[in-house]
Design an enzyme around this catalytic site. Sequence first.
Site, PDB file in Angstrom:
ATOM      1  CG  HIS A   1      65.485 -54.575 -41.248  1.00  0.00           C
ATOM      2  ND1 HIS A   1      64.270 -54.484 -41.875  1.00  0.00           N
ATOM      3  CD2 HIS A   1      66.397 -54.696 -42.249  1.00  0.00           C
ATOM      4  CE1 HIS A   1      64.437 -54.557 -43.190  1.00  0.00           C
ATOM      5  NE2 HIS A   1      65.709 -54.677 -43.435  1.00  0.00           N
TER       6      HIS A   1
ATOM      7  CG  ASP B   1      57.380 -30.675 -49.917  1.00  0.00           C
ATOM      8  OD1 ASP B   1      57.700 -30.062 -48.865  1.00  0.00           O
ATOM      9  OD2 ASP B   1      56.960 -30.099 -50.925  1.00  0.00           O
TER      10      ASP B   1
END
EC number: 2.3.1.64
Length: 452
Positions: free
Chosen positions: A163, A396
């Site tokens: 993180h 995508d």
Amino acid sequence: MALKVIKISRVSPATASVDPLIVPLSFFDLQWLKLNPTEQVFFYKLTESSSSRDVFYSSILPKLERSLSLILTHFRLFTGHLKWDSQDPKPHLVVLSGDTLSLTVAETDADFSRISGRGLRPELELRPLIPELPIYSDSGAVVSLQVTLFPKQGFCIGTTAHHVVLDGKTAEKFNKAWAHTCKHGTIPKILPTVLDRSVVNVPAGLEQKMLELLPYLTEDDKENARTLKLPPVKEINAKDNVLRITIEISPENIEKLKERAKKESTRAELHLSTFVVTFAHVWTCMVKARSGDPNRPVRFMYAADFRNRLEPPVPVTYFGTCVLAMDFYKYKAKEFMGEDGFVNTVEILSDSVKRLASQGVESTWKVYEEGTKTMKWGTQLLVVNGSNQIGMYETDFGWGRPIHTETMSIYKNDEFSMSKRRDGIGGVEIGISLKKLEMDTFLSLFYKWIGN
């Protein structure tokens, strides 16, 4: 799940750089130094012919690897390491010439439709889809990736990220940029390229206070607080029967929760956003599902984005973490176990969100600091990972959008996940991971108010 590792590649940025890159951690980065990595997996369904081994290894995998190499030129930090040398007052992200990112390629004969579904599934079955991220006392990798083929079914991409190098927005930008490059063969025009931590303007002294808080975030004493090793995680054993589920909450059900809040609250001006009512509903169901001592301490948190709340605002092309925990810790379970538990939580969260417009970093930090220092053993903790503004499905790579995504780190980090739904406008998608007994109770309570 049986998993066969085919290879572990080391992917280099397409454009090599001989100059070392050294980036000190900012105040916001330091808050997450002791948090276990965020793990996500994206599932892509293919036709039987396009997911054969021949097509995958001759076409799909090379495209993924080439595009990853191209995009790493702009995300060099992902190839580097987290280091904290003895002479340095705080850790740094360091990238040297020749540094690479680890990409594991694997196969499994598991049922893709079931594993990538939204219903109840054993947590342990999905764990092999996530790559390891080696972190030691003095050095640690920051990102690793894994591509797993389900022959004649589809594939998934697993990510494990520290993180300190990214938050939800930076992760979303990386995922979209990699996918765009793979599908179109070109690099997106707008990328997070600003690495200069001096653009993060916070009051003097806060970084030092954050460093002094590190011993409270781990089991190490003050002498060992400089270690980069992470605190132990909750082990997941087969006997625990930990399950996970993804729940889609429609706009109609969000309205039901908002109407319930209006009906039960005596206050006229509530901030009834999708985020507030969803978090409130999940939190109260979690507390009730745990049952037990009503006087036990509880603590819940969400991460607020401070990019536009600093003066001056952080550039939109900033590369890094810029969120701070909004902490709620002065409560006992009984305040959320009754019929008024939901509206109590709504009012707490509503007040918090409304204060954000004027609340500065320092006052937010002081609450988190006190909550962390005073947290008692046995406190029930819940953190929301993400928000309904984070999109997980716009990635995508050229074979369609993912049919499903999972945040795999929620169980060990005491979290639940929240993101935009895959299809449709409005609503929200959440991910829950609990032991079976708690999960059964949670789902019964959850659907009681919004319908199944």
